[in-house]
Design a protein around this motif. Structure first.
Motif, PDB file in Angstrom:
ATOM      1  N   GLY A  51      -7.893   4.801  -3.422  1.00 25.10           N
ATOM      2  CA  GLY A  51      -9.013   5.373  -2.667  1.00 25.10           C
ATOM      3  C   GLY A  51      -9.203   4.689  -1.321  1.00 25.10           C
ATOM      4  N   ALA A  52      -8.729   3.448  -1.221  1.00 24.48           N
ATOM      5  CA  ALA A  52      -8.907   2.677   0.018  1.00 24.48           C
ATOM      6  C   ALA A  52      -7.676   2.774   0.915  1.00 24.48           C
ATOM      7  CB  ALA A  52      -9.187   1.218  -0.314  1.00 24.48           C
ATOM      8  N   PHE A  53      -6.831   3.771   0.649  1.00 23.82           N
ATOM      9  CA  PHE A  53      -5.552   3.859   1.377  1.00 23.82           C
ATOM     10  C   PHE A  53      -5.716   3.784   2.894  1.00 23.82           C
ATOM     11  CE2 PHE A  53      -2.058   6.164   3.399  1.00 23.82           C
ATOM     12  CZ  PHE A  53      -0.977   5.464   2.892  1.00 23.82           C
ATOM     13  N   LEU A  54      -6.757   4.434   3.403  1.00 28.16           N
ATOM     14  CA  LEU A  54      -6.909   4.488   4.868  1.00 28.16           C
ATOM     15  C   LEU A  54      -7.666   3.297   5.440  1.00 28.16           C
ATOM     16  CD1 LEU A  54      -7.716   8.276   5.339  1.00 28.16           C
ATOM     17  CD2 LEU A  54      -5.626   7.094   6.006  1.00 28.16           C
ATOM     18  N   ARG A  55      -8.205   2.471   4.556  1.00 30.41           N
ATOM     19  CA  ARG A  55      -9.041   1.383   5.063  1.00 30.41           C
ATOM     20  C   ARG A  55      -8.229   0.172   5.473  1.00 30.41           C
ATOM     21  NH1 ARG A  55     -13.910   0.677   0.913  1.00 30.41           N
ATOM     22  NH2 ARG A  55     -14.279  -1.079   2.325  1.00 30.41           N
ATOM     23  N   LYS A  56      -8.708  -0.508   6.517  1.00 28.80           N
ATOM     24  CA  LYS A  56      -7.960  -1.666   6.999  1.00 28.80           C
ATOM     25  C   LYS A  56      -8.820  -2.917   6.977  1.00 28.80           C
ATOM     26  CE  LYS A  56      -4.510   0.885   9.489  1.00 28.80           C
ATOM     27  NZ  LYS A  56      -4.952   2.229   9.056  1.00 28.80           N
TER      28      LYS A  56
ATOM     29  N   LYS B 262       0.830  -1.196   0.000  1.00 33.21           N
ATOM     30  CA  LYS B 262       0.000   0.000   0.000  1.00 33.21           C
ATOM     31  C   LYS B 262       0.871   1.254   0.000  1.00 33.21           C
ATOM     32  CE  LYS B 262      -4.433   0.289   2.216  1.00 33.21           C
ATOM     33  NZ  LYS B 262      -5.185   0.124   3.457  1.00 33.21           N
TER      34      LYS B 262
ATOM     35  N   SER C 225     -13.144   5.097  -0.947  1.00 32.80           N
ATOM     36  CA  SER C 225     -12.851   5.660   0.374  1.00 32.80           C
ATOM     37  C   SER C 225     -14.048   5.536   1.302  1.00 32.80           C
ATOM     38  CB  SER C 225     -12.468   7.135   0.253  1.00 32.80           C
ATOM     39  OG  SER C 225     -11.527   7.334  -0.763  1.00 32.80           O
TER      40      SER C 225
ATOM     41  N   ASN D  71      -6.485  11.214  -0.931  1.00 35.12           N
ATOM     42  CA  ASN D  71      -6.741   9.796  -0.666  1.00 35.12           C
ATOM     43  C   ASN D  71      -6.377   9.413   0.772  1.00 35.12           C
ATOM     44  OD1 ASN D  71      -5.775   8.882  -4.019  1.00 35.12           O
ATOM     45  ND2 ASN D  71      -7.814   9.140  -3.183  1.00 35.12           N
ATOM     46  N   GLY D  72      -5.964  10.400   1.555  1.00 36.15           N
ATOM     47  CA  GLY D  72      -5.678  10.125   2.957  1.00 36.15           C
ATOM     48  C   GLY D  72      -4.216   9.859   3.266  1.00 36.15           C
ATOM     49  N   VAL D  73      -3.339  10.097   2.292  1.00 35.32           N
ATOM     50  CA  VAL D  73      -1.917   9.853   2.532  1.00 35.32           C
ATOM     51  C   VAL D  73      -1.327  11.053   3.271  1.00 35.32           C
ATOM     52  CG1 VAL D  73       0.314   9.373   1.483  1.00 35.32           C
ATOM     53  CG2 VAL D  73      -1.772   8.511   0.408  1.00 35.32           C
TER      54      VAL D  73
END
Ligand SMILES: Nc1ncnc2c1ncn2[C@@H]1O[C@H](COP(=O)(O)OP(=O)(O)OP(=O)(O)O)[C@@H](O)[C@H]1O
Ligand SMILES: [Mg+2]
Lengths: 290, 238
Positions: free
Chosen positions: B99-104, A163, B150, A181-183
């Motif tokens: 888009g799913a960078f923060l998802r775990k 990731k 996201s 995207n939250g980075v």
């Protein structure tokens, strides 16, 4: 003779590639040439040298220590010197000039603390060699070649399979959108410098073994910079290809023409490249190439 | 609910947003329409935390939105920026997964990816292609898909129909309604005022950085001023 020259060239090319990868990683994200990178390589070499002197002949400890130590120095470098500028939206040119300052500062810190001696690594591999299709190939060259290959493959896997690696490639294209995207960009930049530092540590130890350890040895990395430019700054495959091409050509020039002309040759090569292919073999960024 | 109060944003000395106040209630589609340079994108980038307001407040469920863009994203406010801004050097799939960078939740991510591929089958076909090679319409779908990955609580869409053919435009608007039906809240900036007002629960008209009109989508569609300025309807001057 030919095979031996080729392997030597490949192994030097591998070391150039290790160094060039660090330049390219940083350039791909921040668009500036980080001239402090060579100094971090020098620090890696010192760490490796002192560790191997204390734990005689443990190359593993020396390499590991150099990797961790250089990564820490690289992280300190970016957090203290670059992040404050980045947060103020300083243009890349300012970062580049700061990196020159950092480089001079660290070199002089080494003069003041360690001194200006030249140290040479204990002769672990230097004399040994293996026979390979009738050619004598130095064990060091072979080891450096294999180790560089493994390290660079590992980096490739990290960048393509994880990731964070994907985010690094994404941010190299569009940092603002990556943050959407939250980075966390400061954290990502930190990771990039840790990677560049780890590679600097490996390169430092190999350079130290092959040549010597001294405060200004970081300038050898101008060769790596040439490799990065030939391959295309900011492109990782480019850095590797550039390093290998440069290593092989240089070795052949030294062996078959003259070692005196080697550096004249490398610098001419980069000038020719900049004229014909300003973006390098695989690069796509033209601005801020210094 | 997202609430913007008396927002002022500058580019140097250019006053781009002037005392803008807007409300986006949960589960609704709210649109902001306006001509080129009205300040729609400025508003979007400010909401997303990339541009900083000089004054004014942005609150989300009563709490002010975080200052940095990645924290805004973590709070569930997700911007699909104007002109798509895909990562051209990444594959379509990698773009969407970013888009799913923060998802775990790997399972949830996999499920959502399947849902997105069912929404946009062409993206599944193109999943291993570099995003830079997609057509404009496909890129817009990929950009929306990246936003959806996201799991947005509020989806900010900046001119999703920009540069698209009428067919693709209808497709995009259909998708927006589908996303709303899934329970998301949508804040939409559009120059295609007609289509945007048709689907909007609430709408604002922005003119040179100022909100000059607001009301339900239907009200604004029927408003003669709006018709003249944004819908190309000519009223006879008597
Ligand atoms: N980076 C910038 N620097 C200076 N001025 C800017 C900048 N970006 C936008 N502006 C100005 O701010 C105003 C609002 O621009 P904005 O992009 O928000 O408009 P918009 O409503 O999104 O227009 P469009 O429909 O064309 O996308 C314009 O007058 C524009 O020229
Ligand atoms: Mg706009």
């Amino acid at each position: 003779m030919f095979l031996q020259t080729l392997i030597t060239g490949l192994s030097i090319g591998g070391i150039y590639a290790l160094m060039a990868v660090g330049y390219s990683l940083v350039f791909s994200i921040l668009n500036f040439s980080n001239f402090a990178h060579g100094t971090i390589i020098m620090l890696g070499a010192y760490i490796g040298y002192f560790l191997i002197s204390w734990f005689y002949s443990s190359l593993a400890i020396s390499l590991l220590g150099a990797i961790v130590g250089a990564a820490i120095f690289a992280l300190l470098n970016v957090s203290l010197a670059y992040i404050p500028l980045i947060n103020r939206k300083a243009p890349p040119l300012y970062l580049m000039i700061t990196s020159m300052g950092v480089s001079i500062f660290l070199e002089n810190m080494v003069y003041v603390t360690v001194g200006s001696h030249f140290y040479s690594f204990p002769e672990i591999f230097k004399k040994s060699s293996v026979s390979f299709f009738g050619s004598e190939i130095s064990t060091l060259d072979l080891f450096a070649l294999i180790f560089s290959f493994i390290a660079i493959s590992g980096l490739h896997l990290f960048l393509t399979r994880t990731k964070m690696g994907t985010a690094i490639r994404a941010a190299s294209y569009d940092m603002t959108v990556a943050s959407l995207n939250g980075v966390n960009m400061n954290r990502l930049i930190g990771v990039v410098f840790i990677l560049a530092g780890a590679f600097a540590g490996i390169a430092g130890v190999f350079l130290g073994i092959k040549y010597m350890v001294y405060p200004t040895m970081g300038w050898i990395t101008s060769k790596a910079y040439i490799a990065a430019v030939i391959g295309g700054l900011g492109s990782l495959p480019g850095a590797v290809i550039g390093g290998v091409i440069l290593g092989i050509l240089e070795t052949f020039v030294s062996v078959y023409i003259s070692s005196v002309i080697r550096d004249v040759f490398s610098f001419s090569l980069v000038i020719i490249f900049l004229v014909i292919l300003p973006a390098g073999l695989l690069g796509k960024y033209l601005e801020e190439k210094v | 609910m997202l609430k913007v109060e008396n927002l002022n944003v500058y580019y140097g000395r250019i006053h781009a947003l002037k005392n803008v106040s807007i409300e986006v209630p949960k589960g609704q589609i709210v649109t902001v329409v306006g001509a080129n340079g009205a300040g729609k994108s400025t508003l979007m980038w400010t909401l997303a935390g990339v541009l900083k307001a000089k004054s004014g407040t942005i609150t989300y469920n009563g709490k002010s939105l975080p200052a940095s863009a990645h924290d805004v994203a973590a709070a569930g406010v997700i911007l699909v920026p104007e002109r798509r801004r895909l990562y051209a050097n990444l594959t379509v799939r990698e773009n969407i997964i970013m888009g799913a960078f923060l998802r775990k939740d790997p399972e949830g991510i996999k499920k959502d990816l399947e849902f997105i591929y069912s929404l946009f089958p062409i993206l599944k076909e193109r999943s291993n292609q570099y995003a830079g090679t997609l057509s404009g319409g496909e890129q817009q779908m990929a950009a929306i898909a990246r936003g959806l990955m996201s799991r947005p609580k509020i989806l900010l869409l900046d001119e999703p129909s920009l540069g698209l053919s009428p067919l693709y435009t209808s497709e995009v608007f259909k998708t927006i309604l589908q996303i709303k039906a899934q329970g998301a809240t949508i804040f939409l900036a559009e120059q295609n005022a007609h289509k945007a007002l048709e689907i909007a629960d609430r709408a604002y008209v922005l003119e040179t950085g100022r909100v000059v009109l607001s009301g339900s989508g239907k009200e604004l569609l029927a408003n003669p001023k709006v018709q003249e300025a944004y819908l190309g309807v000519r009223h006879k001057a008597i």
